[in-house]
Design an enzyme around this catalytic site. Structure first.
Site, PDB file in Angstrom:
ATOM      1  N   GLY A  68      -8.183  -4.363  -5.035  1.00 40.92           N
ATOM      2  CA  GLY A  68      -7.009  -3.604  -5.488  1.00 40.92           C
ATOM      3  C   GLY A  68      -7.370  -2.455  -6.401  1.00 40.92           C
ATOM      4  O   GLY A  68      -6.667  -2.169  -7.376  1.00 40.92           O
TER       5      GLY A  68
ATOM      6  N   ASP B 188      -7.131  -7.058   2.988  1.00 41.65           N
ATOM      7  CA  ASP B 188      -5.949  -7.737   2.481  1.00 41.65           C
ATOM      8  C   ASP B 188      -6.425  -9.064   1.900  1.00 41.65           C
ATOM      9  O   ASP B 188      -6.847  -9.953   2.648  1.00 41.65           O
ATOM     10  CB  ASP B 188      -4.957  -7.970   3.633  1.00 41.65           C
ATOM     11  CG  ASP B 188      -3.748  -8.777   3.196  1.00 41.65           C
ATOM     12  OD1 ASP B 188      -3.681  -9.178   2.023  1.00 41.65           O
ATOM     13  OD2 ASP B 188      -2.863  -9.002   4.050  1.00 41.65           O
ATOM     14  N   VAL B 189      -6.357  -9.193   0.575  1.00 40.71           N
ATOM     15  CA  VAL B 189      -6.939 -10.385  -0.059  1.00 40.71           C
ATOM     16  C   VAL B 189      -6.211 -11.683   0.300  1.00 40.71           C
ATOM     17  O   VAL B 189      -6.738 -12.770   0.065  1.00 40.71           O
ATOM     18  CB  VAL B 189      -7.007 -10.255  -1.609  1.00 40.71           C
ATOM     19  CG1 VAL B 189      -7.922  -9.126  -2.031  1.00 40.71           C
ATOM     20  CG2 VAL B 189      -5.619 -10.122  -2.224  1.00 40.71           C
TER      21      VAL B 189
ATOM     22  N   TYR C  82       5.134 -15.018 -10.796  1.00 41.45           N
ATOM     23  CA  TYR C  82       3.993 -14.273 -11.371  1.00 41.45           C
ATOM     24  C   TYR C  82       3.285 -15.124 -12.432  1.00 41.45           C
ATOM     25  O   TYR C  82       2.054 -15.225 -12.449  1.00 41.45           O
ATOM     26  CB  TYR C  82       4.530 -12.972 -11.974  1.00 41.45           C
ATOM     27  CG  TYR C  82       3.479 -12.017 -12.480  1.00 41.45           C
ATOM     28  CD1 TYR C  82       2.704 -11.268 -11.593  1.00 41.45           C
ATOM     29  CD2 TYR C  82       3.271 -11.840 -13.842  1.00 41.45           C
ATOM     30  CE1 TYR C  82       1.749 -10.379 -12.061  1.00 41.45           C
ATOM     31  CE2 TYR C  82       2.316 -10.945 -14.314  1.00 41.45           C
ATOM     32  CZ  TYR C  82       1.561 -10.220 -13.419  1.00 41.45           C
ATOM     33  OH  TYR C  82       0.616  -9.340 -13.884  1.00 41.45           O
TER      34      TYR C  82
ATOM     35  N   ALA D 268       3.266 -18.393 -12.784  1.00 42.17           N
ATOM     36  CA  ALA D 268       2.554 -19.519 -12.159  1.00 42.17           C
ATOM     37  C   ALA D 268       1.241 -19.038 -11.534  1.00 42.17           C
ATOM     38  O   ALA D 268       0.207 -19.700 -11.646  1.00 42.17           O
ATOM     39  CB  ALA D 268       3.436 -20.175 -11.100  1.00 42.17           C
TER      40      ALA D 268
ATOM     41  N   LYS E 100      -0.585 -16.456 -12.414  1.00 42.89           N
ATOM     42  CA  LYS E 100      -1.571 -16.041 -13.423  1.00 42.89           C
ATOM     43  C   LYS E 100      -2.088 -17.234 -14.232  1.00 42.89           C
ATOM     44  O   LYS E 100      -3.256 -17.267 -14.614  1.00 42.89           O
ATOM     45  CB  LYS E 100      -0.968 -14.965 -14.338  1.00 42.89           C
ATOM     46  CG  LYS E 100      -0.633 -13.652 -13.603  1.00 42.89           C
ATOM     47  CD  LYS E 100      -1.870 -13.010 -12.983  1.00 42.89           C
ATOM     48  CE  LYS E 100      -1.605 -11.631 -12.418  1.00 42.89           C
ATOM     49  NZ  LYS E 100      -2.804 -10.985 -11.874  1.00 42.89           N
TER      50      LYS E 100
ATOM     51  N   ILE F 224       0.535  -2.948 -20.447  1.00 42.03           N
ATOM     52  CA  ILE F 224      -0.447  -1.881 -20.227  1.00 42.03           C
ATOM     53  C   ILE F 224       0.256  -0.649 -19.658  1.00 42.03           C
ATOM     54  O   ILE F 224       1.127  -0.774 -18.789  1.00 42.03           O
ATOM     55  CB  ILE F 224      -1.546  -2.361 -19.242  1.00 42.03           C
ATOM     56  CG1 ILE F 224      -2.224  -3.644 -19.761  1.00 42.03           C
ATOM     57  CG2 ILE F 224      -2.580  -1.263 -18.988  1.00 42.03           C
ATOM     58  CD1 ILE F 224      -2.904  -3.545 -21.101  1.00 42.03           C
TER      59      ILE F 224
HETATM   60  P1  NDP Z   1      -1.072  -1.640  -9.328  1.00 43.82           P
HETATM   61  O1  NDP Z   1       0.136  -2.046  -8.567  1.00 43.82           O
HETATM   62  O2  NDP Z   1      -1.104  -0.309  -9.986  1.00 43.82           O
HETATM   63  O3  NDP Z   1      -2.368  -1.769  -8.397  1.00 43.82           O
HETATM   64  C1  NDP Z   1      -2.597  -2.924  -7.638  1.00 43.82           C
HETATM   65  C2  NDP Z   1      -3.450  -2.561  -6.464  1.00 43.82           C
HETATM   66  O4  NDP Z   1      -3.629  -3.747  -5.665  1.00 43.82           O
HETATM   67  C3  NDP Z   1      -2.802  -1.512  -5.561  1.00 43.82           C
HETATM   68  O5  NDP Z   1      -3.748  -0.538  -5.183  1.00 43.82           O
HETATM   69  C4  NDP Z   1      -2.327  -2.331  -4.384  1.00 43.82           C
HETATM   70  O6  NDP Z   1      -2.290  -1.612  -3.148  1.00 43.82           O
HETATM   71  C5  NDP Z   1      -3.384  -3.407  -4.310  1.00 43.82           C
HETATM   72  N1  NDP Z   1      -2.943  -4.571  -3.551  1.00 43.82           N
HETATM   73  C6  NDP Z   1      -1.706  -5.129  -3.491  1.00 43.82           C
HETATM   74  N2  NDP Z   1      -1.695  -6.153  -2.636  1.00 43.82           N
HETATM   75  C7  NDP Z   1      -2.955  -6.270  -2.139  1.00 43.82           C
HETATM   76  C8  NDP Z   1      -3.565  -7.137  -1.193  1.00 43.82           C
HETATM   77  N3  NDP Z   1      -2.882  -8.124  -0.579  1.00 43.82           N
HETATM   78  N4  NDP Z   1      -4.885  -6.966  -0.909  1.00 43.82           N
HETATM   79  C9  NDP Z   1      -5.590  -5.995  -1.519  1.00 43.82           C
HETATM   80  N5  NDP Z   1      -5.071  -5.124  -2.410  1.00 43.82           N
HETATM   81  C10 NDP Z   1      -3.753  -5.263  -2.711  1.00 43.82           C
HETATM   82  O7  NDP Z   1      -1.302  -2.827 -10.402  1.00 43.82           O
HETATM   83  P2  NDP Z   1      -1.916  -2.750 -11.873  1.00 43.82           P
HETATM   84  O8  NDP Z   1      -3.065  -1.838 -11.912  1.00 43.82           O
HETATM   85  O9  NDP Z   1      -0.794  -2.543 -12.823  1.00 43.82           O
HETATM   86  O10 NDP Z   1      -2.403  -4.266 -12.046  1.00 43.82           O
HETATM   87  C11 NDP Z   1      -3.719  -4.672 -11.703  1.00 43.82           C
HETATM   88  C12 NDP Z   1      -3.880  -6.144 -12.096  1.00 43.82           C
HETATM   89  O11 NDP Z   1      -3.601  -6.297 -13.496  1.00 43.82           O
HETATM   90  C13 NDP Z   1      -2.904  -7.071 -11.366  1.00 43.82           C
HETATM   91  O12 NDP Z   1      -3.540  -8.299 -11.069  1.00 43.82           O
HETATM   92  C14 NDP Z   1      -1.790  -7.286 -12.387  1.00 43.82           C
HETATM   93  O13 NDP Z   1      -1.110  -8.490 -12.192  1.00 43.82           O
HETATM   94  C15 NDP Z   1      -2.605  -7.290 -13.687  1.00 43.82           C
HETATM   95  N6  NDP Z   1      -1.826  -6.988 -14.871  1.00 43.82           N
HETATM   96  C16 NDP Z   1      -1.199  -5.762 -15.003  1.00 43.82           C
HETATM   97  C17 NDP Z   1      -0.474  -5.468 -16.153  1.00 43.82           C
HETATM   98  C18 NDP Z   1       0.202  -4.141 -16.352  1.00 43.82           C
HETATM   99  O14 NDP Z   1       0.865  -3.964 -17.400  1.00 43.82           O
HETATM  100  N7  NDP Z   1       0.076  -3.177 -15.434  1.00 43.82           N
HETATM  101  C19 NDP Z   1      -0.348  -6.465 -17.235  1.00 43.82           C
HETATM  102  C20 NDP Z   1      -1.024  -7.720 -16.965  1.00 43.82           C
HETATM  103  C21 NDP Z   1      -1.741  -7.942 -15.825  1.00 43.82           C
HETATM  104  P3  NDP Z   1      -0.932  -0.812  -2.731  1.00 43.82           P
HETATM  105  O15 NDP Z   1      -0.671   0.172  -3.808  1.00 43.82           O
HETATM  106  O16 NDP Z   1      -1.269  -0.183  -1.425  1.00 43.82           O
HETATM  107  O17 NDP Z   1       0.125  -1.862  -2.628  1.00 43.82           O
END
Ligand code: NDP
Length: 246
Positions: A12, A62-63, A154, A156, A158, A187
């Protein structure tokens, strides 16, 4: 150059926090593999990094699908022969109060956030076991520790990541592989950019450090865990939340 010559896979990572982790690692000499469900945006990010002089390549994956993950890992191993560090970052939200939450909303979040970590970790550790070394870093969330109304799915997923991280640490410590998690709080992101000033102020009141975190704050914690400075740390969760959960 704390990660010189290390091959790092970040899921991602086409945008958001994952992209910042990739950039931070690349700056420290790592070869970063940009993996994302969206092939075009993964390639665009990788090309951007290459133009900046970093070693990078991209793979669509796709994870949620073990088949998709295994195909990607096989291609990466064909190209690089090893993966030193895995960052399980891909994650989504589909918020709703429990009574309104659909089965699809539950399944989508658990499949991406938790099954995705299982698929990628299982596929990558096979080669790490052969190498007798490796570092796994899982992006959890403060919500996995505190819970949050409207985010049962979400939260559950995490909390599951934190338990998974500890179990993997116990399974693989004797084989030279560490497993740790990073739990970010609020963030700066596309979502928080849209908040009104009033909403922003209300959030700041809940954060002792009085500001949102940045993707760089999260990336720095990941960098520490990925570096040899963290060799004696495993099964832990570093909270990056400005003190919000105290
Ligand atoms: P974003 O939505 O900005 O980025 C997530 C990325 O993951 C996107 O590029 C998305 O692709 C990709 N993605 C989604 N589904 C899949 C999949 N099935 N397989 C592969 N890639 C996938 O998220 P953030 O950067 O905000 O978050 C990153 C991580 O940090 C996440 O795990 C989130 O839960 C965690 N987090 C974020 C916080 C925040 O405040 N932002 C706070 C706490 C935790 P596409 O765009 O094409 O869907």
């Amino acid at each position: 150059m704390r990660l010189k010559d290390q091959v790092v896979l970040i899921t991602g990572s086409a945008r958001g926090i994952g992209k910042e982790i990739a950039k931070t690692f690349a700056n420290e000499g790592a070869t970063v593999i940009i993996s994302d469900i969206n092939a075009a945006s993964a390639e665009a990010t990788s090309e951007e990094f290459k133009k900046e002089g970093f070693n990078s390549s991209s793979f669509a994956c796709d994870v949620t699908s073990m088949k998709s993950v295994e195909e990607m890992i096989n291609k990466i191993l064909d190209n690089y022969s090893r993966i030193d560090i895995l960052v399980n970052n891909a994650g989504i939200t589909k918020d709703n109060l429990l009574l309104r939450m659909s089965e699809n909303e539950w399944d989508a979040v658990l499949n991406t956030n938790l099954k995705g970590v299982f698929c990628c970790t299982k596929a990558v550790t096979k080669s790490m076991l052969r190498a007798k070394k490796g570092k796994i870093i899982n992006i959890a969330s403060i919500i996995g520790i505190t819970g949050n109304a409207g985010q049962a799915n979400y939260s559950a997923s995490k909390a599951g990541i934190i338990g998974f991280t500890k179990s993997i640490a116990k399974e693989f410590s004797s084989r030279g592989i560490t497993s740790n998690a990073v739990a970010p709080g609020f963030i700066q992101s596309d979502m928080t950019d849209k908040l009104t000033d009033k909403a922003r102020e209300e959030i700041f009141k809940t954060i002792p450090l009085g500001k949102l975190g940045t993707p760089k704050d999260v990336a720095n914690a990941c960098l520490f865990l990925a570096s040899s400075e963290a060799d004696y740390i495993t099964g832990q969760t570093i909270v990056v939340d400005g003190g919000m959960a105290i």
